[in-house]
Design a protein around this motif. Structure first.
Motif, PDB file in Angstrom:
ATOM      1  N   GLU A   1       0.824  -1.211   0.000  1.00 11.14           N
ATOM      2  CA  GLU A   1       0.000   0.000   0.000  1.00 11.14           C
ATOM      3  C   GLU A   1       0.859   1.263   0.000  1.00 11.14           C
ATOM      4  O   GLU A   1       0.479   2.282  -0.584  1.00 11.14           O
ATOM      5  N   GLN A   2       2.010   1.189   0.647  1.00 10.89           N
ATOM      6  CA  GLN A   2       2.896   2.353   0.711  1.00 10.89           C
ATOM      7  C   GLN A   2       3.872   2.417  -0.463  1.00 10.89           C
ATOM      8  O   GLN A   2       4.727   3.295  -0.519  1.00 10.89           O
ATOM      9  N   GLY A   3       3.725   1.475  -1.390  1.00 11.66           N
ATOM     10  CA  GLY A   3       4.544   1.511  -2.595  1.00 11.66           C
ATOM     11  C   GLY A   3       5.894   0.848  -2.485  1.00 11.66           C
ATOM     12  O   GLY A   3       6.749   1.033  -3.359  1.00 11.66           O
ATOM     13  N   HIS A   4       6.112   0.054  -1.428  1.00  7.09           N
ATOM     14  CA  HIS A   4       7.384  -0.642  -1.279  1.00  7.09           C
ATOM     15  C   HIS A   4       7.328  -1.968  -2.037  1.00  7.09           C
ATOM     16  O   HIS A   4       6.539  -2.848  -1.705  1.00  7.09           O
ATOM     17  N   GLY A   5       8.178  -2.115  -3.024  1.00  2.79           N
ATOM     18  CA  GLY A   5       8.210  -3.344  -3.809  1.00  2.79           C
ATOM     19  C   GLY A   5       9.259  -4.331  -3.324  1.00  2.79           C
ATOM     20  O   GLY A   5       9.634  -5.235  -4.073  1.00  2.79           O
ATOM     21  N   THR A   6       9.726  -4.168  -2.100  1.00  3.21           N
ATOM     22  CA  THR A   6      10.760  -5.046  -1.547  1.00  3.21           C
ATOM     23  C   THR A   6      10.331  -6.506  -1.644  1.00  3.21           C
ATOM     24  O   THR A   6       9.192  -6.850  -1.317  1.00  3.21           O
ATOM     25  N   ASP A   7      11.234  -7.351  -2.088  1.00  5.84           N
ATOM     26  CA  ASP A   7      10.913  -8.767  -2.249  1.00  5.84           C
ATOM     27  C   ASP A   7      10.769  -9.455  -0.892  1.00  5.84           C
ATOM     28  O   ASP A   7      11.425  -9.074   0.088  1.00  5.84           O
ATOM     29  N   VAL A   8       9.923 -10.488  -0.852  1.00  5.62           N
ATOM     30  CA  VAL A   8       9.607 -11.176   0.401  1.00  5.62           C
ATOM     31  C   VAL A   8       9.682 -12.685   0.203  1.00  5.62           C
ATOM     32  O   VAL A   8       9.165 -13.218  -0.786  1.00  5.62           O
ATOM     33  N   ILE A   9      10.339 -13.358   1.139  1.00  3.84           N
ATOM     34  CA  ILE A   9      10.270 -14.812   1.270  1.00  3.84           C
ATOM     35  C   ILE A   9       9.710 -15.095   2.648  1.00  3.84           C
ATOM     36  O   ILE A   9      10.260 -14.649   3.656  1.00  3.84           O
ATOM     37  N   MET A  10       8.600 -15.818   2.710  1.00  2.51           N
ATOM     38  CA  MET A  10       7.990 -16.163   3.986  1.00  2.51           C
ATOM     39  C   MET A  10       8.749 -17.321   4.622  1.00  2.51           C
ATOM     40  O   MET A  10       9.048 -18.321   3.960  1.00  2.51           O
ATOM     41  N   ILE A  11       9.064 -17.190   5.909  1.00  2.24           N
ATOM     42  CA  ILE A  11       9.679 -18.268   6.692  1.00  2.24           C
ATOM     43  C   ILE A  11       8.877 -18.385   7.975  1.00  2.24           C
ATOM     44  O   ILE A  11       9.031 -17.573   8.891  1.00  2.24           O
ATOM     45  N   THR A  12       8.001 -19.361   8.047  1.00  2.49           N
ATOM     46  CA  THR A  12       7.020 -19.379   9.122  1.00  2.49           C
ATOM     47  C   THR A  12       6.507 -20.789   9.391  1.00  2.49           C
ATOM     48  O   THR A  12       6.634 -21.678   8.547  1.00  2.49           O
ATOM     49  N   ALA A  13       5.941 -20.961  10.572  1.00  2.00           N
ATOM     50  CA  ALA A  13       5.303 -22.228  10.916  1.00  2.00           C
ATOM     51  C   ALA A  13       3.874 -22.305  10.381  1.00  2.00           C
ATOM     52  O   ALA A  13       3.254 -23.362  10.409  1.00  2.00           O
TER      53      ALA A  13
ATOM     54  N   GLN B   1      -1.927 -19.239   0.335  1.00  2.00           N
ATOM     55  CA  GLN B   1      -2.577 -18.649  -0.842  1.00  2.00           C
ATOM     56  C   GLN B   1      -2.502 -17.123  -0.807  1.00  2.00           C
ATOM     57  O   GLN B   1      -2.207 -16.475  -1.822  1.00  2.00           O
ATOM     58  N   LYS B   2      -2.733 -16.546   0.363  1.00  2.00           N
ATOM     59  CA  LYS B   2      -2.667 -15.091   0.480  1.00  2.00           C
ATOM     60  C   LYS B   2      -1.250 -14.589   0.257  1.00  2.00           C
ATOM     61  O   LYS B   2      -1.040 -13.535  -0.364  1.00  2.00           O
ATOM     62  N   ALA B   3      -0.260 -15.346   0.742  1.00  2.00           N
ATOM     63  CA  ALA B   3       1.133 -14.961   0.525  1.00  2.00           C
ATOM     64  C   ALA B   3       1.453 -14.918  -0.965  1.00  2.00           C
ATOM     65  O   ALA B   3       2.131 -14.001  -1.443  1.00  2.00           O
ATOM     66  N   MET B   4       0.937 -15.898  -1.700  1.00  2.00           N
ATOM     67  CA  MET B   4       1.155 -15.918  -3.150  1.00  2.00           C
ATOM     68  C   MET B   4       0.518 -14.695  -3.800  1.00  2.00           C
ATOM     69  O   MET B   4       1.119 -14.051  -4.666  1.00  2.00           O
ATOM     70  N   ARG B   5      -0.693 -14.374  -3.374  1.00  2.00           N
ATOM     71  CA  ARG B   5      -1.409 -13.238  -3.980  1.00  2.00           C
ATOM     72  C   ARG B   5      -0.735 -11.908  -3.671  1.00  2.00           C
ATOM     73  O   ARG B   5      -0.851 -10.952  -4.445  1.00  2.00           O
ATOM     74  N   LEU B   6      -0.039 -11.833  -2.537  1.00  2.00           N
ATOM     75  CA  LEU B   6       0.657 -10.602  -2.169  1.00  2.00           C
ATOM     76  C   LEU B   6       2.065 -10.543  -2.757  1.00  2.00           C
ATOM     77  O   LEU B   6       2.784  -9.578  -2.553  1.00  2.00           O
ATOM     78  N   GLY B   7       2.450 -11.591  -3.474  1.00  4.46           N
ATOM     79  CA  GLY B   7       3.721 -11.549  -4.197  1.00  4.46           C
ATOM     80  C   GLY B   7       4.913 -12.151  -3.489  1.00  4.46           C
ATOM     81  O   GLY B   7       6.057 -11.876  -3.884  1.00  4.46           O
ATOM     82  N   ALA B   8       4.694 -12.968  -2.456  1.00  4.92           N
ATOM     83  CA  ALA B   8       5.828 -13.657  -1.826  1.00  4.92           C
ATOM     84  C   ALA B   8       6.487 -14.578  -2.848  1.00  4.92           C
ATOM     85  O   ALA B   8       5.808 -15.344  -3.528  1.00  4.92           O
ATOM     86  N   LEU B   9       7.806 -14.508  -2.943  1.00  3.26           N
ATOM     87  CA  LEU B   9       8.517 -15.275  -3.965  1.00  3.26           C
ATOM     88  C   LEU B   9       8.719 -16.732  -3.569  1.00  3.26           C
ATOM     89  O   LEU B   9       8.814 -17.605  -4.433  1.00  3.26           O
ATOM     90  N   HIS B  10       8.822 -16.995  -2.273  1.00  2.00           N
ATOM     91  CA  HIS B  10       8.937 -18.361  -1.766  1.00  2.00           C
ATOM     92  C   HIS B  10       8.224 -18.435  -0.425  1.00  2.00           C
ATOM     93  O   HIS B  10       7.991 -17.410   0.235  1.00  2.00           O
ATOM     94  N   TYR B  11       7.932 -19.655  -0.010  1.00  3.54           N
ATOM     95  CA  TYR B  11       7.252 -19.886   1.270  1.00  3.54           C
ATOM     96  C   TYR B  11       7.918 -21.099   1.906  1.00  3.54           C
ATOM     97  O   TYR B  11       7.768 -22.227   1.436  1.00  3.54           O
TER      98      TYR B  11
END
Length: 230
Positions: A71-83, A91-101
């Motif tokens: 929303e603030q215009g930050h296109g920083t790439d994201v890889i989710m690392i989580t339990a 699915q939501k992570a994919m839609r928000l553009g996370a490159l890996h999970y």
């Protein structure tokens, strides 16, 4: 160098993940954050290329943070690392553009595979970006850069065991300086007692821990584990 922000509410896990990143050529951890607010502040400073992001944060979820970043215009790439491994979150992570999970617990090899594919993507984008896309071949090359192959368990670890969790347990016992029970290790690490017991049993069998028995007035003796200096 690719500048990485490691985000995890657990200080010890963040430190382990940061050490893993530091082992991968071309990557360096330039910041750590333990809340969404800290992470957003780091991103706003404009020096972060990639965020390794936990979902369970104290002030908002990781995906809420990603949404705020976009929303603030930050296109920083994201890889989710989580339990978090439920379908809705993935699915939501994919839609928000996370490159890996990457689901916890994981091995260093699994993380390195994702980082290597991310570095390959950046190299591919750099090659084709200067002249613009010229066709399907270049598009396929960019998407293909993120593909990964299944990674086997780390050598010496049984199936279902991970290096970060092993390191976490070893660190607790090393710092304690005296024997701990599975219940105490679970409390210190945030793991379940059964998970802690499973790792402790393996580490004791591998000779990295020493097992002793504490006898009480009644009931079965309590198993206690102590760090064995290499």
């Amino acid at each position: 160098m690719i500048d990485v922000l490691v985000v995890d509410d657990d200080f010890r896990v963040a430190e382990i993940n940061a050490k893993y990143v530091g082992k991968v050529p071309g990557f360096r951890v330039t910041a750590r954050a333990h809340s969404a607010a800290q992470a957003l502040a780091a991103v706003e400073r404009g020096t972060i290329d990639l965020v390794l992001l936990d979902h369970y944060l104290p002030d908002r979820t990781g995906l809420e943070l990603v949404n705020r970043m976009r929303e603030q215009g930050h296109g920083t790439d994201v890889i989710m690392i989580t339990a978090a491994a439920d379908v809705a979150t993935v699915q939501k992570a994919m839609r928000l553009g996370a490159l890996h999970y990457l689901v916890k617990p994981f091995t260093f090899a699994a993380l390195r595979t994702r980082l290597d594919s991310y570095a390959a993507l950046r190299r591919t984008v750099d090659r084709v970006g200067g002249r613009g896309l010229t066709g399907q071949e270049q598009v396929d090359r960019m998407f293909g850069a993120l593909r990964t192959s299944p990674v086997p368990s780390a050598p010496g670890l049984p199936s279902g065991h991970s290096e970060p969790t092993t390191d976490l347990i070893c660190g607790v016992l090393h710092r304690a300086g005296h024997p701990l029970s599975a219940h105490e290790v679970a409390a210190e690490t945030g793991l379940s007692r059964s998970t802690a017991q499973r790792y402790l049993r393996h580490l004791e069998q591998a000779g990295r821990l020493r097992l002793s028995l504490k006898y009480g007035d009644t009931g079965r003796p309590e198993h206690r584990y102590a760090w064995v200096a290499p």
